[in-house]
Design a protein around this motif. Sequence first.
Motif, PDB file in Angstrom:
ATOM      1  N   ARG A  30       1.698 -17.919   0.220  1.00 18.22           N
ATOM      2  CA  ARG A  30       0.340 -18.454   0.078  1.00 18.22           C
ATOM      3  C   ARG A  30      -0.351 -17.847  -1.155  1.00 18.22           C
ATOM      4  O   ARG A  30      -1.099 -18.541  -1.854  1.00 18.22           O
ATOM      5  CB  ARG A  30      -0.480 -18.161   1.329  1.00 18.22           C
ATOM      6  N   ILE A  31      -0.114 -16.554  -1.417  1.00 20.85           N
ATOM      7  CA  ILE A  31      -0.675 -15.917  -2.613  1.00 20.85           C
ATOM      8  C   ILE A  31      -0.112 -16.583  -3.866  1.00 20.85           C
ATOM      9  O   ILE A  31      -0.847 -16.906  -4.809  1.00 20.85           O
ATOM     10  CB  ILE A  31      -0.366 -14.397  -2.619  1.00 20.85           C
ATOM     11  N   ILE A  32       1.218 -16.809  -3.859  1.00 24.39           N
ATOM     12  CA  ILE A  32       1.872 -17.447  -5.011  1.00 24.39           C
ATOM     13  C   ILE A  32       1.292 -18.832  -5.260  1.00 24.39           C
ATOM     14  O   ILE A  32       0.965 -19.205  -6.392  1.00 24.39           O
ATOM     15  CB  ILE A  32       3.394 -17.529  -4.779  1.00 24.39           C
ATOM     16  N   ASP A  33       1.144 -19.603  -4.189  1.00 23.41           N
ATOM     17  CA  ASP A  33       0.586 -20.958  -4.317  1.00 23.41           C
ATOM     18  C   ASP A  33      -0.854 -20.916  -4.822  1.00 23.41           C
ATOM     19  O   ASP A  33      -1.260 -21.753  -5.638  1.00 23.41           O
ATOM     20  CB  ASP A  33       0.639 -21.680  -2.965  1.00 23.41           C
ATOM     21  N   ALA A  34      -1.625 -19.918  -4.347  1.00 20.26           N
ATOM     22  CA  ALA A  34      -3.038 -19.848  -4.713  1.00 20.26           C
ATOM     23  C   ALA A  34      -3.250 -19.465  -6.177  1.00 20.26           C
ATOM     24  O   ALA A  34      -4.277 -19.812  -6.769  1.00 20.26           O
ATOM     25  CB  ALA A  34      -3.770 -18.853  -3.809  1.00 20.26           C
ATOM     26  N   VAL A  35      -2.287 -18.766  -6.774  1.00 20.34           N
ATOM     27  CA  VAL A  35      -2.432 -18.391  -8.187  1.00 20.34           C
ATOM     28  C   VAL A  35      -1.791 -19.424  -9.116  1.00 20.34           C
ATOM     29  O   VAL A  35      -1.625 -19.185 -10.312  1.00 20.34           O
ATOM     30  CB  VAL A  35      -1.851 -16.989  -8.480  1.00 20.34           C
ATOM     31  N   GLY A  36      -1.440 -20.567  -8.547  1.00 17.83           N
ATOM     32  CA  GLY A  36      -0.922 -21.652  -9.370  1.00 17.83           C
ATOM     33  C   GLY A  36       0.572 -21.878  -9.281  1.00 17.83           C
ATOM     34  O   GLY A  36       1.135 -22.646 -10.067  1.00 17.83           O
ATOM     35  N   GLY A  37       1.230 -21.206  -8.317  1.00 18.92           N
ATOM     36  CA  GLY A  37       2.669 -21.381  -8.152  1.00 18.92           C
ATOM     37  C   GLY A  37       3.471 -20.508  -9.090  1.00 18.92           C
ATOM     38  O   GLY A  37       2.945 -19.957 -10.058  1.00 18.92           O
ATOM     39  N   LYS A  38       4.760 -20.392  -8.805  1.00 19.01           N
ATOM     40  CA  LYS A  38       5.596 -19.496  -9.603  1.00 19.01           C
ATOM     41  C   LYS A  38       5.714 -19.952 -11.056  1.00 19.01           C
ATOM     42  O   LYS A  38       5.964 -19.140 -11.956  1.00 19.01           O
ATOM     43  CB  LYS A  38       6.981 -19.365  -8.971  1.00 19.01           C
ATOM     44  N   GLU A  39       5.510 -21.255 -11.300  1.00 15.70           N
ATOM     45  CA  GLU A  39       5.586 -21.763 -12.667  1.00 15.70           C
ATOM     46  C   GLU A  39       4.444 -21.236 -13.530  1.00 15.70           C
ATOM     47  O   GLU A  39       4.528 -21.249 -14.766  1.00 15.70           O
ATOM     48  CB  GLU A  39       5.551 -23.301 -12.673  1.00 15.70           C
ATOM     49  N   ASN A  40       3.364 -20.766 -12.885  1.00 19.60           N
ATOM     50  CA  ASN A  40       2.188 -20.293 -13.623  1.00 19.60           C
ATOM     51  C   ASN A  40       2.231 -18.788 -13.858  1.00 19.60           C
ATOM     52  O   ASN A  40       1.308 -18.219 -14.436  1.00 19.60           O
ATOM     53  CB  ASN A  40       0.909 -20.664 -12.847  1.00 19.60           C
ATOM     54  N   ILE A  41       3.295 -18.121 -13.411  1.00 23.47           N
ATOM     55  CA  ILE A  41       3.372 -16.656 -13.485  1.00 23.47           C
ATOM     56  C   ILE A  41       4.336 -16.242 -14.594  1.00 23.47           C
ATOM     57  O   ILE A  41       5.522 -16.571 -14.556  1.00 23.47           O
ATOM     58  CB  ILE A  41       3.833 -16.057 -12.142  1.00 23.47           C
ATOM     59  N   SER A  42       3.826 -15.524 -15.587  1.00 24.95           N
ATOM     60  CA  SER A  42       4.667 -15.057 -16.700  1.00 24.95           C
ATOM     61  C   SER A  42       5.282 -13.697 -16.406  1.00 24.95           C
ATOM     62  O   SER A  42       6.421 -13.431 -16.774  1.00 24.95           O
ATOM     63  CB  SER A  42       3.840 -14.968 -17.991  1.00 24.95           C
ATOM     64  N   ALA A  43       4.529 -12.823 -15.763  1.00 26.24           N
ATOM     65  CA  ALA A  43       5.020 -11.473 -15.460  1.00 26.24           C
ATOM     66  C   ALA A  43       4.201 -10.895 -14.324  1.00 26.24           C
ATOM     67  O   ALA A  43       3.069 -11.329 -14.068  1.00 26.24           O
ATOM     68  CB  ALA A  43       4.928 -10.574 -16.692  1.00 26.24           C
ATOM     69  N   ALA A  44       4.785  -9.916 -13.638  1.00 25.89           N
ATOM     70  CA  ALA A  44       4.090  -9.300 -12.505  1.00 25.89           C
ATOM     71  C   ALA A  44       4.498  -7.839 -12.365  1.00 25.89           C
ATOM     72  O   ALA A  44       5.656  -7.479 -12.584  1.00 25.89           O
ATOM     73  CB  ALA A  44       4.415 -10.050 -11.213  1.00 25.89           C
ATOM     74  N   THR A  45       3.532  -7.015 -12.030  1.00 27.59           N
ATOM     75  CA  THR A  45       3.795  -5.634 -11.668  1.00 27.59           C
ATOM     76  C   THR A  45       2.746  -5.250 -10.625  1.00 27.59           C
ATOM     77  O   THR A  45       1.988  -6.103 -10.149  1.00 27.59           O
ATOM     78  CB  THR A  45       3.741  -4.707 -12.892  1.00 27.59           C
ATOM     79  N   HIS A  46       2.669  -3.989 -10.265  1.00 28.30           N
ATOM     80  CA  HIS A  46       1.634  -3.562  -9.310  1.00 28.30           C
ATOM     81  C   HIS A  46       1.273  -2.116  -9.564  1.00 28.30           C
ATOM     82  O   HIS A  46       2.049  -1.343 -10.153  1.00 28.30           O
ATOM     83  CB  HIS A  46       2.102  -3.754  -7.864  1.00 28.30           C
ATOM     84  N   CYS A  47       0.073  -1.729  -9.122  1.00 27.13           N
ATOM     85  CA  CYS A  47      -0.353  -0.336  -9.167  1.00 27.13           C
ATOM     86  C   CYS A  47      -0.501   0.150  -7.737  1.00 27.13           C
ATOM     87  O   CYS A  47       0.157  -0.368  -6.840  1.00 27.13           O
ATOM     88  CB  CYS A  47      -1.647  -0.191  -9.961  1.00 27.13           C
ATOM     89  N   VAL A  48      -1.357   1.101  -7.491  1.00 25.48           N
ATOM     90  CA  VAL A  48      -1.472   1.682  -6.147  1.00 25.48           C
ATOM     91  C   VAL A  48      -2.071   0.694  -5.148  1.00 25.48           C
ATOM     92  O   VAL A  48      -1.693   0.673  -3.982  1.00 25.48           O
ATOM     93  CB  VAL A  48      -2.337   2.965  -6.188  1.00 25.48           C
ATOM     94  N   THR A  49      -2.966  -0.174  -5.614  1.00 18.97           N
ATOM     95  CA  THR A  49      -3.664  -1.068  -4.682  1.00 18.97           C
ATOM     96  C   THR A  49      -3.575  -2.544  -5.040  1.00 18.97           C
ATOM     97  O   THR A  49      -3.900  -3.386  -4.211  1.00 18.97           O
ATOM     98  CB  THR A  49      -5.176  -0.703  -4.617  1.00 18.97           C
ATOM     99  N   ARG A  50      -3.130  -2.895  -6.269  1.00 16.69           N
ATOM    100  CA  ARG A  50      -3.269  -4.279  -6.730  1.00 16.69           C
ATOM    101  C   ARG A  50      -1.987  -4.859  -7.305  1.00 16.69           C
ATOM    102  O   ARG A  50      -1.205  -4.151  -7.934  1.00 16.69           O
ATOM    103  CB  ARG A  50      -4.347  -4.340  -7.833  1.00 16.69           C
ATOM    104  N   LEU A  51      -1.802  -6.168  -7.085  1.00 14.40           N
ATOM    105  CA  LEU A  51      -0.835  -6.929  -7.860  1.00 14.40           C
ATOM    106  C   LEU A  51      -1.452  -7.201  -9.225  1.00 14.40           C
ATOM    107  O   LEU A  51      -2.612  -7.616  -9.313  1.00 14.40           O
ATOM    108  CB  LEU A  51      -0.526  -8.270  -7.187  1.00 14.40           C
ATOM    109  N   ARG A  52      -0.694  -6.976 -10.288  1.00 16.06           N
ATOM    110  CA  ARG A  52      -1.185  -7.229 -11.645  1.00 16.06           C
ATOM    111  C   ARG A  52      -0.336  -8.353 -12.235  1.00 16.06           C
ATOM    112  O   ARG A  52       0.866  -8.167 -12.451  1.00 16.06           O
ATOM    113  CB  ARG A  52      -1.088  -5.971 -12.503  1.00 16.06           C
ATOM    114  N   LEU A  53      -0.956  -9.500 -12.495  1.00 17.75           N
ATOM    115  CA  LEU A  53      -0.220 -10.684 -12.897  1.00 17.75           C
ATOM    116  C   LEU A  53      -0.664 -11.151 -14.283  1.00 17.75           C
ATOM    117  O   LEU A  53      -1.848 -11.074 -14.627  1.00 17.75           O
ATOM    118  CB  LEU A  53      -0.449 -11.826 -11.901  1.00 17.75           C
TER     119      LEU A  53
END
Length: 482
Positions: free
Chosen positions: A10-33
């Motif tokens: 649902r998170i993936i769909d809400a941010v525009g789907g996997k086609e809209n994601i160029s890169a992803a990482t995370h810190c202590v509390t957040r997904l950074r896209l």
Amino acid sequence: MAIQENEVQRIIDAVGGKENISAATHCVTRLRLILKDEKEVKHDELNDISLVKGSFSVNGQFQVVIGQGTVDKVYDIFVKLTGVGEASKQDVKDLASEKMNILQRGVKNLADIFIPILPALVTAGLLMGINNILANPGIFYKPSFIEVHPGWTDFANMINLIANTAFTFLPALIGWSAVKKFGGSPILGIVLGLILVHPDLLNAYGLAEARTKGTVPVWHIFGLTIDKVGYQGQVLPVLVASYVIARIEIFLRKRVSDFIQLLVVGPVCLLVTGFLAFIVIGPVTMFIATGITNGVVGLFHVAPIIGGLVYGLCYAPLVITGMHHLFLAVDLQLIGSTGGTYLWPILALSNIAQGAAAFAIFVINRDKKVKGLAFTSSISAWLGVTEPALFGVNLRFRYPFIAAIIGSSVGGAILAVNHIRSSSIGVGGLPGFLSIFPKGWPVFFLGIAVSIVVPFALTFIFSRFKKKSRDKTVIKNEQFKA
């Protein structure tokens, strides 16, 4: 906590789907896209997901607040479902930089330099607060605690030594972080910083008196007269010198044979940059730093109410843009030049105000998920971490954010009018009083009270107006249908 794949999907769909994601990482509390198009984000759907505590975009990154201990599990599933390769934080920052203008890149570079050394500075600030409690009069007794109990004197002295070390050798900390950021060897940055505060140099704090007496020591080199002066507590000289030494090192490493690099690169870098630092970089940047310091101090002396109101009003919006990192350098410059800063106490009130507005939402709102998020994020903000309250609650409803910045503006004006300063950078929330000069505690506590009561009350008032406005809209719609 078990994470369901469908929730992550649902998170993936809400941010525009996997086609809209160029890169992803995370810190202590957040997904950074890094998203190809942030306009594709469905914010209402995203904020409705139970895992999501809030979301925001800053410095080219779209960040989804998940929570400590959960985000790493969500990230693992996120990578599995999207097929996006795991990226380091630096990879994501580099991609984000491509979307930034020159000013944003400059602010980002400052953030990348100061954030790694912030734990040392905050720790030093807290320890200096403990020393202030022991060594300043009028807290436990009319004289100081150590005057009444002399057996504690050496204990307080040792705490003071440990606390002051980070600020005494601040150029070394900045040199390490800055040279590393600029692509050079961090060890050269440390040595460069230590050169600028070498004990053989006239301490920067005694420069004004030495100039008055005409006793400033000098070097006579090749017809040049160079002041033999250190740069204790200064920020700009070591920042510029760190950039220069990193560029020289990068230049030499590309051209000097590996066989003799150890013998050539380090010595040449330090010698050239050292001479430039004392001949050109130091004097020029000290002139600029003095201008910045005099400007801030002058504003808070000539028109303190304006300074306090404006900084209190603007600090939280600056956090949203990431521009607040600029003022960390100004805080350190003020502390190094004048022994204290007017800005940091207002920062502490801003955090407290955001927490108060979020707590009001906890009291007002009937949604269990919102109440839970508002309560935990308000406590977090009062302890100095505002992201959950700011991005997860206050900006989401908007009117609590407005209430919070009004409250922190009023509180900031009260502090500024009374010339309240902190001796160091500490925890930007309720524990922040430890960094305030003790004689300013009563006014600072008044500022805390204002920064809690005003946002809390205004959030209540704004919510009533919002409810009445919504009710009127419903009535008009029903009349229109009839």
